[in-house]
Design a protein around this motif. Sequence first.
Motif, PDB file in Angstrom:
ATOM      1  N   ASN A 208       0.683  -1.214  -0.043  1.00 17.22           N
ATOM      2  CA  ASN A 208       0.112  -0.176  -0.029  1.00 17.22           C
ATOM      3  C   ASN A 208       0.780   1.157  -0.026  1.00 17.22           C
ATOM      4  O   ASN A 208       1.623   1.510   0.690  1.00 17.22           O
ATOM      5  N   LEU A 209       0.434   2.162  -0.763  1.00 17.96           N
ATOM      6  CA  LEU A 209       1.166   3.367  -0.932  1.00 17.96           C
ATOM      7  C   LEU A 209       0.695   4.577   0.002  1.00 17.96           C
ATOM      8  O   LEU A 209       1.567   5.425   0.305  1.00 17.96           O
ATOM      9  N   ASP A 210      -0.508   4.040   0.527  1.00 18.30           N
ATOM     10  CA  ASP A 210      -1.118   4.843   1.672  1.00 18.30           C
ATOM     11  C   ASP A 210      -1.841   3.971   2.246  1.00 18.30           C
ATOM     12  O   ASP A 210      -2.382   2.929   1.834  1.00 18.30           O
ATOM     13  N   SER A 211      -2.474   4.592   3.310  1.00 14.19           N
ATOM     14  CA  SER A 211      -3.672   4.031   4.220  1.00 14.19           C
ATOM     15  C   SER A 211      -4.631   5.216   4.784  1.00 14.19           C
ATOM     16  O   SER A 211      -4.236   6.152   4.618  1.00 14.19           O
ATOM     17  N   PRO A 212      -5.622   4.785   5.171  1.00  8.16           N
ATOM     18  CA  PRO A 212      -6.774   5.841   5.412  1.00  8.16           C
ATOM     19  C   PRO A 212      -6.289   6.753   6.465  1.00  8.16           C
ATOM     20  O   PRO A 212      -6.492   7.719   6.513  1.00  8.16           O
ATOM     21  N   ASN A 213      -5.403   6.235   7.457  1.00 14.46           N
ATOM     22  CA  ASN A 213      -4.908   7.150   8.426  1.00 14.46           C
ATOM     23  C   ASN A 213      -3.668   7.581   8.123  1.00 14.46           C
ATOM     24  O   ASN A 213      -2.963   8.269   8.795  1.00 14.46           O
ATOM     25  N   HIS A 214      -3.004   7.213   7.006  1.00 21.44           N
ATOM     26  CA  HIS A 214      -1.645   7.455   6.588  1.00 21.44           C
ATOM     27  C   HIS A 214      -0.468   7.088   7.361  1.00 21.44           C
ATOM     28  O   HIS A 214       0.526   7.518   7.238  1.00 21.44           O
ATOM     29  N   GLN A 215      -0.821   5.951   8.383  1.00 25.50           N
ATOM     30  CA  GLN A 215       0.059   5.667   8.979  1.00 25.50           C
ATOM     31  C   GLN A 215       0.435   4.137   9.040  1.00 25.50           C
ATOM     32  O   GLN A 215       1.396   3.550   9.283  1.00 25.50           O
ATOM     33  N   THR A 216      -0.871   3.147   8.858  1.00 28.63           N
ATOM     34  CA  THR A 216      -0.926   1.862   9.096  1.00 28.63           C
ATOM     35  C   THR A 216      -0.167   1.043   8.018  1.00 28.63           C
ATOM     36  O   THR A 216       0.228  -0.178   8.165  1.00 28.63           O
ATOM     37  N   HIS A 217       0.185   1.603   6.850  1.00 28.02           N
ATOM     38  CA  HIS A 217       0.991   0.944   5.809  1.00 28.02           C
ATOM     39  C   HIS A 217       2.519   0.985   5.961  1.00 28.02           C
ATOM     40  O   HIS A 217       3.134   0.365   5.514  1.00 28.02           O
ATOM     41  N   VAL A 218       2.739   1.722   7.249  1.00 30.63           N
ATOM     42  CA  VAL A 218       4.174   1.992   7.670  1.00 30.63           C
ATOM     43  C   VAL A 218       4.434   1.524   8.958  1.00 30.63           C
ATOM     44  O   VAL A 218       3.249   1.366   9.772  1.00 30.63           O
ATOM     45  N   ALA A 219       5.455   1.206   9.444  1.00 29.67           N
ATOM     46  CA  ALA A 219       5.699   0.954  10.745  1.00 29.67           C
ATOM     47  C   ALA A 219       7.086   1.112  11.227  1.00 29.67           C
ATOM     48  O   ALA A 219       8.095   1.136  10.394  1.00 29.67           O
ATOM     49  N   HIS A 236       5.330  -5.572   8.119  1.00 26.72           N
ATOM     50  CA  HIS A 236       6.029  -4.654   7.489  1.00 26.72           C
ATOM     51  C   HIS A 236       7.478  -4.818   7.081  1.00 26.72           C
ATOM     52  O   HIS A 236       8.369  -4.191   7.618  1.00 26.72           O
ATOM     53  N   PRO A 237       7.722  -5.838   6.118  1.00 27.75           N
ATOM     54  CA  PRO A 237       8.980  -6.370   6.076  1.00 27.75           C
ATOM     55  C   PRO A 237       9.990  -5.389   5.207  1.00 27.75           C
ATOM     56  O   PRO A 237      11.212  -5.778   5.047  1.00 27.75           O
ATOM     57  N   VAL A 238       9.351  -4.489   4.364  1.00 27.45           N
ATOM     58  CA  VAL A 238      10.146  -3.740   3.484  1.00 27.45           C
ATOM     59  C   VAL A 238      11.055  -2.584   4.227  1.00 27.45           C
ATOM     60  O   VAL A 238      10.304  -1.829   4.634  1.00 27.45           O
ATOM     61  N   LYS A 239      12.231  -2.837   4.117  1.00 30.20           N
ATOM     62  CA  LYS A 239      13.089  -1.571   4.728  1.00 30.20           C
ATOM     63  C   LYS A 239      13.072  -0.258   3.831  1.00 30.20           C
ATOM     64  O   LYS A 239      13.614  -0.136   2.563  1.00 30.20           O
TER      65      LYS A 239
END
Length: 348
Positions: A208-219, A236-239
């Motif tokens: 996902n390039l984005d998420s509804p809260n703009h946060q959950t696609h990244v960690a 979230h395995p991609v560095k």
Amino acid sequence: MQWATLAAAALFAQNVAAQGSMLRFACSQLVVERTDPLVNPGMKYTPHLHQIVGGNSFNVTMDPNNDPAKLSTCTSCSFVQDKSNYWTAVMFFKAKNGTYTRVPQVGNGGPQGKLINKGGLDVYYIPSGKTTAFKKGFRMLAGSATNTDPKKVSSGNICHRCWTSPNENTFVGAQPCSGSDTVEIPADTKCKMIRQTIIFPACWDGTNLDSPNHQTHVAYGQGAGASGGGACPSTHPVKLPQVMYELMWNVTSFADKSIWPSDGSNPFVYSMNIGGAAAHGDYVFGWEGDSLQKAMDNNCNLNTACPKAGLTTQTDAQYSACTKAQQAPEEVNGWLKEMPLGEMSIKA
């Protein structure tokens, strides 16, 4: 004290060297206005004021299908190939008489050398191990503009430092978000400047390039501070490159405590009219082609041109000349009767 400062600066430089080269560059202000195409797309006079830097294709909607790298004709950042947009809330000084004025900003010094900004902020891209650059359309948010509880903020990711040196080139403290750094904004007349640091998550779900809260696609990974992000969770395995903003708010002209609020409240607030727990940063990717990936792969360093990645730099006069007229016009300079919230601001 001088030896301690030099040792801390050297330690930060060694930590950076251990994880490879990093990009560190200046971005001057593109515009200061109440728009936020990430959280409030299409809205003018959003709930609070932002300072925006980067490509001049920045607009109220920022359709993710459009590529800022192709639409921008200039960038207020020093790398020509970076048409991304970066923005944060604005820091205000609240005087005893109830008026507000924006806290001025300066460029940043430190062990990697001086950067020159006309307002704006400094951006870092810190790689760690195999690093995958952001894709076209990628965007994310760090922090929460409505949070008032400092316990809900990791001080290793969002922090403030009381900068006791009158010169930003004299390094104070150790690496960002460590030592005596605090989530809350320091309120001490000994502070000559307040350095704000915002560190973004460096782990991506890979889809996902984005998420509804703009946060959950990244960690956030296991690392804290400006470490490159540490090991990523399996979700979230991609560095990613670790993005970090640094801002230097110059508070020397507010050292007279007789003009501070008589109720003892902190005179330094962000444009939401709340404190450091609400500090946040927004990011919309806009590097040209695969230039950022090449920069990571070829160990491009600091704010210098990097021929292997095709990176070229501008002078401070050139990137500072890239500005944009307000899309939500209102007065944001000088002393204001009220914070620009809700209704349009009014000069004091």
